[in-house]
Every structure is written in structure tokens, then in C-alpha cells.
Design a protein around this motif. Structure first.
Motif, PDB file in Angstrom:
ATOM      1  N   LYS A 204       0.834  -1.200   0.000  1.00  0.00           N
ATOM      2  CA  LYS A 204       0.000   0.000   0.000  1.00  0.00           C
ATOM      3  C   LYS A 204       0.872   1.254   0.000  1.00  0.00           C
ATOM      4  N   ASP A 205       1.999   1.166   0.684  1.00  0.00           N
ATOM      5  CA  ASP A 205       2.919   2.298   0.796  1.00  0.00           C
ATOM      6  C   ASP A 205       4.314   1.855   0.378  1.00  0.00           C
ATOM      7  N   PRO A 206       5.133   2.798  -0.078  1.00  0.00           N
ATOM      8  CA  PRO A 206       6.532   2.447  -0.333  1.00  0.00           C
ATOM      9  C   PRO A 206       7.261   2.218   0.981  1.00  0.00           C
ATOM     10  N   LEU A 207       8.424   1.602   0.904  1.00  0.00           N
ATOM     11  CA  LEU A 207       9.275   1.432   2.084  1.00  0.00           C
ATOM     12  C   LEU A 207      10.691   1.887   1.740  1.00  0.00           C
ATOM     13  N   PRO A 208      11.231   2.864   2.473  1.00  0.00           N
ATOM     14  CA  PRO A 208      10.553   3.685   3.480  1.00  0.00           C
ATOM     15  C   PRO A 208       9.392   4.492   2.879  1.00  0.00           C
ATOM     16  N   LYS A 209       8.471   4.822   3.767  1.00  0.00           N
ATOM     17  CA  LYS A 209       7.317   5.595   3.331  1.00  0.00           C
ATOM     18  C   LYS A 209       7.716   6.999   2.911  1.00  0.00           C
ATOM     19  N   ALA A 210       8.765   7.535   3.517  1.00  0.00           N
ATOM     20  CA  ALA A 210       9.291   8.857   3.182  1.00  0.00           C
ATOM     21  C   ALA A 210      10.786   8.847   3.457  1.00  0.00           C
ATOM     22  N   THR A 211      11.514   9.732   2.800  1.00  0.00           N
ATOM     23  CA  THR A 211      12.966   9.833   2.991  1.00  0.00           C
ATOM     24  C   THR A 211      13.249  10.289   4.414  1.00  0.00           C
ATOM     25  N   ASN A 212      14.100   9.530   5.131  1.00  0.00           N
ATOM     26  CA  ASN A 212      14.329   9.840   6.536  1.00  0.00           C
ATOM     27  C   ASN A 212      15.768   9.541   6.943  1.00  0.00           C
ATOM     28  N   ALA A 213      16.131  10.025   8.121  1.00  0.00           N
ATOM     29  CA  ALA A 213      17.491   9.883   8.625  1.00  0.00           C
ATOM     30  C   ALA A 213      17.704   8.503   9.232  1.00  0.00           C
ATOM     31  N   ALA A 214      18.841   7.894   8.903  1.00  0.00           N
ATOM     32  CA  ALA A 214      19.168   6.570   9.437  1.00  0.00           C
ATOM     33  C   ALA A 214      19.965   6.648  10.731  1.00  0.00           C
ATOM     34  N   MET A 215      20.416   7.843  11.103  1.00  0.00           N
ATOM     35  CA  MET A 215      21.241   8.030  12.302  1.00  0.00           C
ATOM     36  C   MET A 215      20.863   9.336  12.984  1.00  0.00           C
ATOM     37  N   ASP A 216      21.171   9.443  14.288  1.00  0.00           N
ATOM     38  CA  ASP A 216      21.140  10.742  14.961  1.00  0.00           C
ATOM     39  C   ASP A 216      22.371  11.518  14.503  1.00  0.00           C
ATOM     40  N   GLY A 217      22.155  12.739  14.006  1.00  0.00           N
ATOM     41  CA  GLY A 217      23.310  13.490  13.526  1.00  0.00           C
ATOM     42  C   GLY A 217      22.928  14.852  12.993  1.00  0.00           C
ATOM     43  N   PHE A 218      23.648  15.294  11.983  1.00  0.00           N
ATOM     44  CA  PHE A 218      23.432  16.599  11.364  1.00  0.00           C
ATOM     45  C   PHE A 218      23.282  16.426   9.865  1.00  0.00           C
ATOM     46  N   GLY A 219      22.305  17.165   9.293  1.00  0.00           N
ATOM     47  CA  GLY A 219      22.095  17.140   7.859  1.00  0.00           C
ATOM     48  C   GLY A 219      22.804  18.301   7.190  1.00  0.00           C
TER      49      GLY A 219
ATOM     50  N   ALA B  69      13.598  10.918  11.475  1.00  0.00           N
ATOM     51  CA  ALA B  69      13.016  12.212  11.094  1.00  0.00           C
ATOM     52  C   ALA B  69      13.055  12.375   9.585  1.00  0.00           C
ATOM     53  N   LEU B  70      12.047  13.090   9.044  1.00  0.00           N
ATOM     54  CA  LEU B  70      11.995  13.325   7.608  1.00  0.00           C
ATOM     55  C   LEU B  70      13.144  14.232   7.185  1.00  0.00           C
ATOM     56  N   VAL B  71      13.791  13.870   6.084  1.00  0.00           N
ATOM     57  CA  VAL B  71      14.949  14.624   5.589  1.00  0.00           C
ATOM     58  C   VAL B  71      14.468  15.664   4.576  1.00  0.00           C
ATOM     59  N   PRO B  72      14.720  16.935   4.836  1.00  0.00           N
ATOM     60  CA  PRO B  72      14.261  17.986   3.914  1.00  0.00           C
ATOM     61  C   PRO B  72      15.028  17.968   2.593  1.00  0.00           C
ATOM     62  N   ASP B  73      14.416  18.568   1.558  1.00  0.00           N
ATOM     63  CA  ASP B  73      15.116  18.760   0.299  1.00  0.00           C
ATOM     64  C   ASP B  73      16.371  19.587   0.556  1.00  0.00           C
ATOM     65  N   GLY B  74      17.436  19.243  -0.149  1.00  0.00           N
ATOM     66  CA  GLY B  74      18.692  19.974  -0.008  1.00  0.00           C
ATOM     67  C   GLY B  74      19.695  19.277   0.884  1.00  0.00           C
TER      68      GLY B  74
ATOM     69  N   ALA C 120      17.783  24.406  12.555  1.00  0.00           N
ATOM     70  CA  ALA C 120      16.629  23.800  13.240  1.00  0.00           C
ATOM     71  C   ALA C 120      17.041  22.427  13.752  1.00  0.00           C
ATOM     72  N   THR C 121      16.244  21.900  14.666  1.00  0.00           N
ATOM     73  CA  THR C 121      16.384  20.514  15.133  1.00  0.00           C
ATOM     74  C   THR C 121      15.084  19.794  14.827  1.00  0.00           C
ATOM     75  N   ILE C 122      15.183  18.649  14.158  1.00  0.00           N
ATOM     76  CA  ILE C 122      13.960  17.927  13.782  1.00  0.00           C
ATOM     77  C   ILE C 122      14.010  16.498  14.318  1.00  0.00           C
ATOM     78  N   TYR C 123      12.830  16.022  14.695  1.00  0.00           N
ATOM     79  CA  TYR C 123      12.699  14.708  15.327  1.00  0.00           C
ATOM     80  C   TYR C 123      11.746  13.831  14.511  1.00  0.00           C
ATOM     81  N   ALA C 124      11.822  12.549  14.747  1.00  0.00           N
ATOM     82  CA  ALA C 124      10.864  11.635  14.141  1.00  0.00           C
ATOM     83  C   ALA C 124       9.458  12.031  14.573  1.00  0.00           C
ATOM     84  N   GLY C 125       8.544  12.089  13.632  1.00  0.00           N
ATOM     85  CA  GLY C 125       7.184  12.497  13.928  1.00  0.00           C
ATOM     86  C   GLY C 125       6.919  13.966  13.650  1.00  0.00           C
ATOM     87  N   ASN C 126       7.979  14.762  13.450  1.00  0.00           N
ATOM     88  CA  ASN C 126       7.789  16.169  13.074  1.00  0.00           C
ATOM     89  C   ASN C 126       7.391  16.272  11.604  1.00  0.00           C
TER      90      ASN C 126
END
Length: 387
Positions: A43-58, A95-100, A72-78
Motif C-alpha cells: 500500500k505504501d513504499p518502504l521507506p514511506k518517506a525519505t528519513n534519517a538513518a542516524m542521529d546526527g546533522f544534515g 526524522a523526515l529529511v528535507p530537500d537539499g 533547526a532541530t527535527i525529530y521523528a514524527g515532526n
């Protein structure tokens, strides 16, 4: 008794007409071991959305090696954030990874950082520590085929798709008899001329382990009329299995009882050791198997010739895997037939129990073994693991 080859008996069993299988809906948490009745598509792709595999900095790639302000600081579920020009982001696992954002640099690999600024070392490639939407599979991809016996991993996969209930085949209803006037039930005191009902208990245990609805229907006496009556009354089951009474002795009435019921005998007698007298028959769309009375023979022939047939009849399209193994030493057997040999499989080497010198009544061989080897005179064997 006209013997057919092991391979022919197995082919006959696997080519029997498929009995009608009811489909039922079950909660996902109750579906382990059940047989999937419909193809399941993502029903959904896997991962469902592009996200971070580690705690860190983008970071953008061009900003690696520079001291960058933390935007900014972003968390899973934001909700999806934005990477402002000239900044980096602190980002947590999931956490969802923003464009860029080209890379996520793990906290422990950062050059330095504080609450305001962060510097990541050079050397990271684009996509590092980022899980991209759909990299495992896309929405609409076939995830599990109809006929799949569901494992724990399959349950997890289906749960990740939000699946709450599932269409599975109704369990085969299998009735088990034990025959012979010498057989007494467990818990009673067997006399010298009697034996405990080992076969009935073991067959029910194996059948339940395989995911069937198995019931011990009791004892078939060595009496033709009574056997016929009991078997006829038990055709409410999909499959009937009885042990003993299938050879050619004076009190072996099982085949005659089936014929009086109008059964079609598919085979009676297979060139296999142990288990030569095994019988396979059907009445309408019901299957009936007559097993040898000796527990070793009964279990070995059930696993080799009956289990694959019942699994297919249950809708299972994944045959029990046979493992290629080497013999620890040459195995000398008599006769050109299939030999079913109990023993121990370890690191690709099969060691027959007591060098295959155990007798037909050595039930300890079942307890001391972890595999059943199929041997027909070659240095390699195929082994199925014992349940």
C-alpha cells in the motif's frame, strides 16, 4: 502388494486434485503459520518517506568541512522541515529529511558542534545515512504471494503496511486414528502383550506443529465392520490418517474397510525402507492415509510422503526445503530403493544414528536425531529437519 517407487508415490500424492479450501479473515497477530489466501501488494513504499538513518546533522555536500549555523532541530514524527540557505540541521533517527540535505553525519563522527554551530568532516558521499523513499519497494509492488506460509518476518512486513486483518486459508481438519488390539492409551498400564499409543500422539503433535487442526479420534479395533463404520463417520474431516493394519496380516483390515466405503486406492506399497506398506486413498474429496504401525516407520514415511501432500492441499506453495549434505562415511544399504535414515546433521555433514544399525523398534533414534536423510545409493543425501 505391488510396490511403486518412492518418487512415483510422491508424484501421485502431489498430483491429487486440490480439495476446496475455505478462506477466512484473521487478525494479523493470529496469522503466524497460516497460509496466505490472496496476493498482498504494498500500500505504501518502504521507506514511506525519505528519513534519517542516524542521529546526527544534515548537510549539503558543499558545506562539509565548514562551520555552519544550526537552522533547526527535527525529530521523528515532526512535519517536513526546510533547510534554510547557509545552514545545517540537527536531525534524529527516523526524522523526515528535507530537500537539499545530501548527507546525514552521525553525532559521533562530527568534527565539532555546540548548540549554535556544527562542523562536519569531509569524505562523506551523497546519500550517506539517508533512507530514501521507496528504496526497498514501491507502492503496488507484490510483497507476498498467495500460498505463502506466514513467518514472523512476514507479520512484521504486513504490520508495516498497516494491515490489521488478513485473508488466510482455513486450516485442514485432520483426524488421526490408531489401530490394533494391542494398542492402549497413554496413562494406562500396558501389559506385556500391549503397546502404548505412540503413533497417534506423535502424529497429532506433528500435524499441529505444521499448522493443521489435528484431532485424535481414538482407536480402531481389528474388526472390519467396526473400522468401516468409524472411518465412514469421520469423513467430516478433510484428511484421515490411521497407523497399523495396512500390511497383509490376518487382522489388517484397513484397505478392505476403505474399499467397502467406495474409496479409490491411489497406491498401496512403496519401495521404501522403512514404511513399505503405506497406503494412500480418497473418498470423494477426502484424503486417507494408512501408515505403518512401527513408530519409526510411521514418522519417517509421514514426513517423507504425507507431509508434502498435506502442505500442498492446505494451499502452501512453499515446499519443505531439503538440505544437501555429505555423509560422514559410506552408508551400506541393501536393495535398490529409497532409504529413510535418521541421524544428526551438523555443518553440512549427516551422521546416521548408530551407523544406521538401529532396529525398527528403536524409538530412541527419533529422540536422538535432528534429521531424516533420503538415501538411494549416492555419497550426497538430502535431509529434512525433524519437527
Amino acid at each position: 502388494m505391488d510396490l511403486i517407487s518412492f518418487q512415483e508415490a510422491l508424484k501421485i500424492g502431489l498430483n491429487l486434485p486440490q480439495m476446496g479450501l475455505e478462506v477466512q479473515k484473521v487478525p494479523l497477530q493470529e496469522a503466524h503459520g497460516r497460509i496466505l489466501a490472496k496476493d498482498f501488494y504494498a500500500k505504501d513504499p518502504l521507506p514511506k518517506a525519505t528519513n534519517a538513518a542516524m542521529d546526527g546533522f544534515g548537510f549539503r555536500l558543499e558545506d562539509l568541512g565548514k562551520s555552519m549555523p544550526i537552522g533547526a532541530t527535527i525529530y521523528a514524527g515532526n512535519p517536513l522541515a526546510v533547510l534554510a540557505p547557509g545552514t545545517c540541521l540537527k536531525i534524529m533517527t527516523g526524522a523526515l529529511v528535507p530537500d537539499g540535505v545530501d548527507v546525514v553525519v552521525p553525532l559521533e563522527q562530527m568534527q565539532e558542534y555546540d548548540d549554535l554551530n556544527a562542523t562536519a568532516p569531509l569524505g562523506f558521499k551523497k546519500g550517506a545515512n539517508i533512507r530514501y523513499e521507496g528504496e526497498n519497494f514501491q507502492a503496488g509492488d507484490l510483497l507476498l504471494k498467495k500460498g505463502t506460509p506466514l513467518k514472523i518476518g512476514d507479520i512484521a512486513l504486513l504490520a508495516s503496511q498497516g494491515c490489521a486483518t488478513l485473508s488466510v486459508y482455513q486450516k485442514l481438519k485432520v483426524g488421526v486414528f490408531s489401530s490394533g488390539d494391542e494398542v492402549v492409551g497413554l496413562g494406562s498400564a500396558a501389559q506385556k502383550h500391549q503397546v502404548y499409543d505412540t503413533n497417534g500422539v506423535v502424529l497429532v503433535a506433528i500435524l499441529q506443529h505444521l499448522g493443521f487442526e489435528a484431532t485424535h479420534l481414538g482407536h480402531l479395533p481389528d474388526h472390519l465392520k467396526e473400522q468401516t463404520k468409524r472411518l465412514q463417520e469421520s469423513l467430516t474431516h478433510d484428511v484421515l490418517i490411521s497407523s497399523a493394519g495396512v500390511s497383509v496380516g490376518d487382522k489388517d483390515h484397513f484397505k478392505e474397510a476403505l474399499l467397502q466405503m467406495g474409496a479409490k486406492i491411489h497406491y498401496h506399497g512403496v519401495n521404501v525402507k522403512p514404511g513399505k506398506p503405506i497406503l494412500c486413498a480418497s473418498v470423494a474429496d477426502k484424503l486417507i492415509f494408512g501408515m505403518p504401525g512401527n513408530p519409526l516407520s510411521c514418522v519417517a514415511t509421514f514426513l517423507a510422503l504425507v507431509r508434502p501432500v498435506l502442505c500442498k492441499q492446505a494451499g502452501n506453495n512453499t515446499p519443505e526445503p531439503l538440505i544437501k549434505a555429505r555423509l560422514n562415511s559410506p552408508l551400506n544399504v541393501k536393495g535398490q530403493r529409497m532409504h529413510l535414515v535418521l541421524g544428526h546433521l551438523e555443518n553440512g555433514v549427516f551422521t546416521p544414528y548408530k551407523d544406521n544399525t538401529y532396529g525398527a523398534g528403536a524409538i530412541d533414534a527419533l529422540s536422538r536425531s535432528n534429521g531424516l536423510a533420503y538415501f538411494s545409493g549416492v555419497t550426497e543425501v538430502l535431509v529434512s529437519l525433524l519437527p
